[in-house]
Design an enzyme around this catalytic site. Structure first.
Site, PDB file in Angstrom:
ATOM      1  N   ASP A   1     -18.080  74.200  -8.737  1.00  0.00           N
ATOM      2  CA  ASP A   1     -16.910  73.779  -9.057  1.00  0.00           C
ATOM      3  C   ASP A   1     -15.557  73.668 -10.136  1.00  0.00           C
ATOM      4  OD1 ASP A   1     -20.547  72.200 -10.120  1.00  0.00           O
ATOM      5  OD2 ASP A   1     -18.776  71.450  -8.436  1.00  0.00           O
TER       6      ASP A   1
ATOM      7  N   SER B   1     -14.622  63.442 -10.207  1.00  0.00           N
ATOM      8  CA  SER B   1     -12.827  64.744  -9.759  1.00  0.00           C
ATOM      9  C   SER B   1     -13.535  64.800  -7.850  1.00  0.00           C
ATOM     10  CB  SER B   1     -13.491  65.885 -10.104  1.00  0.00           C
ATOM     11  OG  SER B   1     -13.435  65.511 -11.516  1.00  0.00           O
TER      12      SER B   1
ATOM     13  N   HIS C   1     -17.427  65.561  -7.846  1.00  0.00           N
ATOM     14  CA  HIS C   1     -18.115  65.565  -8.451  1.00  0.00           C
ATOM     15  C   HIS C   1     -18.420  64.652  -9.959  1.00  0.00           C
ATOM     16  CE1 HIS C   1     -20.220  68.990 -11.333  1.00  0.00           C
ATOM     17  NE2 HIS C   1     -19.820  68.472 -12.130  1.00  0.00           N
TER      18      HIS C   1
ATOM     19  N   ASN D   1     -15.671  68.293  -2.525  1.00  0.00           N
ATOM     20  CA  ASN D   1     -16.872  68.003  -3.166  1.00  0.00           C
ATOM     21  C   ASN D   1     -16.521  66.813  -3.985  1.00  0.00           C
ATOM     22  OD1 ASN D   1     -20.135  67.919  -3.814  1.00  0.00           O
ATOM     23  ND2 ASN D   1     -18.922  68.838  -5.757  1.00  0.00           N
TER      24      ASN D   1
HETATM   25  N1  NHR Z   1     -20.922  75.350  -3.223  1.00  0.00           N
HETATM   26  C1  NHR Z   1     -19.326  76.572  -3.475  1.00  0.00           C
HETATM   27  N2  NHR Z   1     -19.397  77.721  -3.197  1.00  0.00           N
HETATM   28  N3  NHR Z   1     -18.987  75.599  -4.638  1.00  0.00           N
HETATM   29  C2  NHR Z   1     -19.269  74.273  -4.883  1.00  0.00           C
HETATM   30  O1  NHR Z   1     -18.101  74.156  -5.753  1.00  0.00           O
HETATM   31  C3  NHR Z   1     -20.173  73.789  -4.154  1.00  0.00           C
HETATM   32  C4  NHR Z   1     -21.249  74.032  -3.349  1.00  0.00           C
HETATM   33  C5  NHR Z   1     -22.282  73.652  -3.352  1.00  0.00           C
HETATM   34  C6  NHR Z   1     -22.613  72.373  -3.597  1.00  0.00           C
HETATM   35  C7  NHR Z   1     -21.689  70.387  -4.628  1.00  0.00           C
HETATM   36  C8  NHR Z   1     -22.135  70.427  -6.993  1.00  0.00           C
HETATM   37  C9  NHR Z   1     -21.754  69.502  -7.516  1.00  0.00           C
HETATM   38  O2  NHR Z   1     -21.438  68.551  -7.153  1.00  0.00           O
HETATM   39  C10 NHR Z   1     -21.793  71.644  -4.861  1.00  0.00           C
HETATM   40  C11 NHR Z   1     -20.322  72.150  -5.135  1.00  0.00           C
HETATM   41  C12 NHR Z   1     -25.310  71.584  -6.334  1.00  0.00           C
HETATM   42  C13 NHR Z   1     -26.322  72.960  -7.094  1.00  0.00           C
HETATM   43  C14 NHR Z   1     -26.800  73.125  -8.297  1.00  0.00           C
HETATM   44  O3  NHR Z   1     -27.638  74.231  -8.224  1.00  0.00           O
HETATM   45  C15 NHR Z   1     -24.507  73.021  -8.367  1.00  0.00           C
HETATM   46  C16 NHR Z   1     -23.966  72.095  -8.279  1.00  0.00           C
HETATM   47  C17 NHR Z   1     -23.659  71.281  -6.658  1.00  0.00           C
HETATM   48  C18 NHR Z   1     -24.895  71.077  -6.390  1.00  0.00           C
HETATM   49  N4  NHR Z   1     -28.252  73.623  -6.043  1.00  0.00           N
HETATM   50  C19 NHR Z   1     -29.107  74.357  -6.695  1.00  0.00           C
HETATM   51  C20 NHR Z   1     -29.038  75.473  -5.943  1.00  0.00           C
HETATM   52  O4  NHR Z   1     -30.402  76.788  -6.017  1.00  0.00           O
HETATM   53  C21 NHR Z   1     -30.085  73.045  -6.225  1.00  0.00           C
HETATM   54  C22 NHR Z   1     -30.561  72.333  -6.724  1.00  0.00           C
HETATM   55  C23 NHR Z   1     -31.786  70.873  -6.844  1.00  0.00           C
HETATM   56  O5  NHR Z   1     -31.759  71.264  -5.160  1.00  0.00           O
HETATM   57  O6  NHR Z   1     -31.721  70.130  -7.096  1.00  0.00           O
HETATM   58  O7  NHR Z   1     -29.029  75.419  -4.227  1.00  0.00           O
HETATM   59  O8  NHR Z   1     -22.550  69.711  -8.635  1.00  0.00           O
HETATM   60  C1  GAR Z   2     -23.065  61.912  -7.164  1.00  0.00           C
HETATM   61  O1  GAR Z   2     -22.602  60.492  -8.313  1.00  0.00           O
HETATM   62  C2  GAR Z   2     -22.431  62.713  -7.130  1.00  0.00           C
HETATM   63  O2  GAR Z   2     -21.315  62.747  -8.206  1.00  0.00           O
HETATM   64  C3  GAR Z   2     -23.359  63.788  -7.621  1.00  0.00           C
HETATM   65  O3  GAR Z   2     -24.272  63.068  -6.787  1.00  0.00           O
HETATM   66  C4  GAR Z   2     -24.246  61.757  -6.594  1.00  0.00           C
HETATM   67  C5  GAR Z   2     -24.744  61.205  -4.918  1.00  0.00           C
HETATM   68  O4  GAR Z   2     -24.380  60.217  -5.409  1.00  0.00           O
HETATM   69  N1  GAR Z   2     -23.006  64.891  -7.325  1.00  0.00           N
HETATM   70  C6  GAR Z   2     -23.932  66.269  -7.741  1.00  0.00           C
HETATM   71  O5  GAR Z   2     -25.170  65.714  -8.826  1.00  0.00           O
HETATM   72  C7  GAR Z   2     -23.681  67.229  -6.905  1.00  0.00           C
HETATM   73  N2  GAR Z   2     -24.512  68.470  -8.236  1.00  0.00           N
HETATM   74  P1  GAR Z   2     -24.690  59.199  -3.441  1.00  0.00           P
HETATM   75  O6  GAR Z   2     -26.206  60.006  -2.896  1.00  0.00           O
HETATM   76  O7  GAR Z   2     -25.414  57.937  -3.796  1.00  0.00           O
HETATM   77  O8  GAR Z   2     -23.461  59.468  -2.868  1.00  0.00           O
END
Ligand code: NHR
Ligand code: GAR
Length: 224
Positions: free
Chosen positions: A151, A142, A115, A113
Site C-alpha cells: 500500500d 485510493s 485501497h 490496487n
Molecule cells: N502486494 C504488494 N507487494 N503491494 C501492495 O501494495 C499490495 C499487495 C497485495 C495486496 C491489497 C492490500 C489492500 O488493499 C494489496 C496490496 C492484503 C493484505 C494482507 O495483509 C494487506 C494489504 C492488502 C491486501 N493479507 C494477508 C497476507 O498474509 C492475508 C489477509 C487475509 O487473508 O485476510 O497476505 O489492503
Molecule cells: C474494497 O472496498 C477494497 O477497497 C477492499 O476490499 C473491498 C473489496 O470489495 N480492499 C481491501 O480491503 C484489501 N485489503 P469488493 O470485493 O466488493 O470489490
C-alpha cells in the site's frame, strides 16, 4: 483485427464480493471503458465475485494459497496463470494476498490496487475501524500503483468523504465502496486511453508527472 483485440486486456484478481469487479464490468457494458476482461482469478473458492464473472461469461480461476507450499510458489503459479491471458493491465480488486517482489516487478507499470483509505493513512487491513478509532475527520478510497512495499505505491487518484460521529465500519465501507466504483473504472479507462503511464515509482498523467493524487470528482470535471 477484431475490435476486442484493440481494447486494453485486463485480468482482475479478487478474494471476495467483487463489487469493484462488477463496477468495471458495468463500465465496459455501458461503453464507458474500452477494455476487455480476459479472466477473473480469485484467491478464495467462495468469492461471490466468481459468480459475477461466470454470469458475464468471463473465464474464472481459483488459486487458494493453502494449496501452495509458500508465497513464492503461490505467486509463481498466479503469475503463470495471469500470463496465459496476456493482459496489458492487472487489477487488484479486493485481492487479499500480499504479493512478492518478483511478482510485482514482473508486472511493473501495469499493476493497480484499490485501497479503502486515503493513503498513506491506514495502510493494511481494517481501515474503516482504524479511521474511526483514530477520530479521523475524513476517510476515502485510493487507487495506487502496486509496489513491493504494501500500500505504498504512487497514488493516482483519491476520493474522500467526511466521517461523522455516528459512522460505523459498515456505513463507512458502504460509502467508500460507492467512491471506489467510480474511481477505479475511471483510472482503468485513462490507462486504456494511454493517458496514464506508470514508471517505477512515478505516474505520468496527460504528459505531466503526478506530484500527488488526483482528486475525485474535481479531476473528472476538469478533464471532461
Ligand atoms: N502486494 C504488494 N507487494 N503491494 C501492495 O501494495 C499490495 C499487495 C497485495 C495486496 C491489497 C492490500 C489492500 O488493499 C494489496 C496490496 C492484503 C493484505 C494482507 O495483509 C494487506 C494489504 C492488502 C491486501 N493479507 C494477508 C497476507 O498474509 C492475508 C489477509 C487475509 O487473508 O485476510 O497476505 O489492503
Ligand atoms: C474494497 O472496498 C477494497 O477497497 C477492499 O476490499 C473491498 C473489496 O470489495 N480492499 C481491501 O480491503 C484489501 N485489503 P469488493 O470485493 O466488493 O470489490
Amino acid at each position: 483485427m477484431a475490435a476486442s483485440d484493440q481494447k486494453l486486456a485486463i485480468v482482475i484478481l479478487i478474494s471476495g464480493n467483487g463489487s469493484n469487479l462488477q463496477a468495471i464490468m458495468d463500465a465496459i457494458d455501458h461503453g464507458e471503458l474500452p477494455a476487455t476482461i480476459r479472466a477473473v482469478i480469485s484467491s478464495r473458492q467462495n468469492a461471490y465475485g466468481l459468480q459475477r464473472a461466470v454470469t458475464a461469461g468471463i473465464p474464472t480461476e481459483v488459486l487458494k494459497h493453502e494449496d501452495y507450499l509458500d508465497r513464492k510458489t503461490y505467486d509463481h503459479a498466479l503469475q503463470t496463470r495471469i500470463d496465459h491471458y496476456q493482459p496489458g493491465l492487472i487489477v487488484l480488486a479486493g485481492f487479499m494476498r500480499m504479493l512478492s517482489a518478483n511478482f510485482v516487478s514482473h508486472y511493473a507499470g501495469r499493476l493497480l490496487n484499490v485501497h479503502p483509505s486515503l493513503l498513506p493513512a491506514f495502510t493494511g487491513l481494517n481501515t474503516h475501524q482504524r479511521a474511526i478509532d483514530a477520530g479521523a475527520k475524513e476517510h476515502g478510497a485510493s487507487i495506487h500503483v502496486v509496489t513491493e512495499e504494501l500500500d505504498a505505491g504512487p497514488v493516482i487518484i483519491q476520493a474522500r468523504i467526511p466521517v461523522s460521529g455516528d459512522d460505523s465500519t459498515e456505513t463507512l465501507a458502504a460509502k467508500i465502496k460507492q467512491l471506489e466504483h467510480r474511481i477505479y473504472p475511471l483510472v482503468i479507462r485513462w490507462f486504456a486511453e494511454r493517458r496514464i503511464h506508470i514508471q517505477e515509482d512515478s505516474v505520468v498523467f496527460d504528459g505531466k508527472p503526478l506530484t500527488g493524487p488526483l482528486d475525485y470528482p474535481s479531476i473528472k470535471k476538469a478533464t471532461r
